[in-house]
Design a protein around this motif. Structure first.
Motif, PDB file in Angstrom:
ATOM      1  N   LYS A 187     -33.903 -19.768 -37.893  1.00  0.00           N
ATOM      2  CA  LYS A 187     -34.252 -18.850 -39.003  1.00  0.00           C
ATOM      3  C   LYS A 187     -34.606 -17.468 -38.470  1.00  0.00           C
ATOM      4  CE  LYS A 187     -35.817 -22.713 -41.775  1.00  0.00           C
ATOM      5  NZ  LYS A 187     -36.917 -23.602 -42.119  1.00  0.00           N
ATOM      6  N   ASP A 188     -34.164 -17.177 -37.232  1.00  0.00           N
ATOM      7  CA  ASP A 188     -34.478 -15.891 -36.593  1.00  0.00           C
ATOM      8  C   ASP A 188     -35.982 -15.602 -36.555  1.00  0.00           C
ATOM      9  OD1 ASP A 188     -31.881 -15.246 -35.936  1.00  0.00           O
ATOM     10  OD2 ASP A 188     -31.483 -14.371 -37.919  1.00  0.00           O
ATOM     11  N   PHE A 189     -36.763 -16.639 -36.469  1.00  0.00           N
ATOM     12  CA  PHE A 189     -38.223 -16.525 -36.383  1.00  0.00           C
ATOM     13  C   PHE A 189     -38.821 -15.792 -37.591  1.00  0.00           C
ATOM     14  CE2 PHE A 189     -36.813 -17.379 -32.088  1.00  0.00           C
ATOM     15  CZ  PHE A 189     -37.670 -18.404 -31.720  1.00  0.00           C
ATOM     16  N   LEU A 190     -38.110 -15.848 -38.715  1.00  0.00           N
ATOM     17  CA  LEU A 190     -38.649 -15.308 -39.976  1.00  0.00           C
ATOM     18  C   LEU A 190     -38.615 -16.431 -41.011  1.00  0.00           C
ATOM     19  CD1 LEU A 190     -37.035 -11.757 -40.223  1.00  0.00           C
ATOM     20  CD2 LEU A 190     -39.472 -12.289 -39.957  1.00  0.00           C
ATOM     21  N   ILE A 191     -39.770 -16.939 -41.344  1.00  0.00           N
ATOM     22  CA  ILE A 191     -39.841 -18.102 -42.235  1.00  0.00           C
ATOM     23  C   ILE A 191     -40.017 -17.608 -43.663  1.00  0.00           C
ATOM     24  CG2 ILE A 191     -40.972 -20.350 -42.598  1.00  0.00           C
ATOM     25  CD1 ILE A 191     -39.742 -19.814 -39.704  1.00  0.00           C
ATOM     26  N   PRO A 192     -39.111 -18.038 -44.579  1.00  0.00           N
ATOM     27  CA  PRO A 192     -39.178 -17.508 -45.947  1.00  0.00           C
ATOM     28  C   PRO A 192     -40.452 -17.930 -46.689  1.00  0.00           C
ATOM     29  CG  PRO A 192     -37.407 -19.138 -45.714  1.00  0.00           C
ATOM     30  CD  PRO A 192     -38.000 -18.948 -44.357  1.00  0.00           C
ATOM     31  N   PRO A 193     -40.897 -17.073 -47.598  1.00  0.00           N
ATOM     32  CA  PRO A 193     -42.102 -17.383 -48.385  1.00  0.00           C
ATOM     33  C   PRO A 193     -41.781 -18.228 -49.622  1.00  0.00           C
ATOM     34  CG  PRO A 193     -41.320 -15.205 -48.959  1.00  0.00           C
ATOM     35  CD  PRO A 193     -40.331 -15.757 -47.956  1.00  0.00           C
ATOM     36  N   ALA A 194     -42.801 -18.614 -50.354  1.00  0.00           N
ATOM     37  CA  ALA A 194     -42.596 -19.245 -51.669  1.00  0.00           C
ATOM     38  C   ALA A 194     -42.113 -18.169 -52.633  1.00  0.00           C
ATOM     39  CB  ALA A 194     -43.899 -19.841 -52.173  1.00  0.00           C
TER      40      ALA A 194
END
Ligand SMILES: [Zn+2]
Length: 271
Positions: A126-133
């Motif tokens: 995830k390219d070290f970017l975790i999606p939010p709610a």
């Protein structure tokens, strides 16, 4: 056994209280506070999930299974990475108003890039970017949620982070989040210690007044009793006496001080 059951360990602590444990040392060995405790409180018509963990394995299917047809509320105790990274699986998540912005955008976990542990691949994908709610809603001190036969009260306890919350139930359980647990403590800069100590005092007074004897921290052992709060209060107070023994701990950009009791190690932010 399903994959998610291998990652999470679920235990039924009471008829209405489940603990879902996740080992955060899997992500990086520098994190020693295993397990992370995610709590699920089942009211008669609504369930409340406290934190969504590290986002490494699907959590929602396990929760849906335990919650059945009840409505589900999801809270984050605070924004630190080990607590909200499963948020995207859930439609809406509540967090204290001071941390709404922090969890409303993709969560940057690039500081974990150099971990020697293979599981970090999941973040790399995830390219070290975790999606939010999709939707983040705000909580404030004193908010009360009726989940059916149980009322849950939100207490703002800043210090560990600006928007840390604890939860008090009408059954006398106090969920102390990362405001109090045994193990490695992450403290703000020394100039904010008074805030940490004030939050602990608020909890100590509450426990004394309302005879609260069951404390559920978000890391390591549970339940604890009030001694956890007084031990931690004394330990933080004593840091000034141990200040000359501090060592630098670069990964956390912190000073490290070993508590004399052996119950805590204190990481104190340099900034
Ligand atoms: Zn934590």
């Amino acid at each position: 056994m399903s994959k998610e059951n291998q990652h999470f360990e679920i235990s039924k602590h009471k008829d209405y209280l489940y603990v879902i444990k996740e080992n955060i040392s899997l992500v990086h060995p520098v994190y020693t506070n295993d397990p992370l405790n995610i709590y699920l409180i089942l009211g008669s018509h609504t369930a409340l999930l406290l934190d969504t963990g590290c986002g490494l394995s699907p959590l929602k299917p396990l929760i849906d299974n335990l919650v059945g047809k009840k409505k589900l509320l999801v809270f984050n105790t605070h924004y630190h990475w080990d607590h909200p990274l499963g948020n995207a699986e859930f439609g809406e998540v509540y967090i204290h108003e001071d941390e709404v912005d922090l969890v409303s955008k993709p969560y940057d976990v690039s500081f974990l890039k150099d971990s020697p542990n293979e599981i970090v691949k999941i973040y790399a994908e995830k390219d070290f970017l975790i999606p939010p709610a999709k939707l983040i809603k705000s909580l404030k001190d004193g908010d009360i949620f009726d989940i059916g036969e149980i009322e849950v009260k939100v207490m703002h306890c800043p210090g560990h982070s600006p928007g840390s919350i604890c939860l008090l139930t009408s059954n006398g359980e106090l969920f102390t989040s990362d405001v109090a647990y045994y193990g490695d403590q992450f403290l703000p800069n020394r100039n904010k210690f008074s805030q940490v100590l004030n939050s602990l005092l608020k909890l100590i007074n509450l426990c004394e007044k309302q005879k609260i004897g069951e404390l559920y921290p978000s890391h390591r052992n549970y339940p604890c009793d009030m001694t956890l709060l007084t031990d931690l209060y004394k330990g933080i107070k004593n840091i000034e006496n141990l200040w000359d023994h501090k060592k630098s701990f670069d990964f956390f950009e912190a000073w490290l001080i070993d508590d004399e009791s052996g119950k805590f190690r204190f990481f104190i932010s340099k900034t």
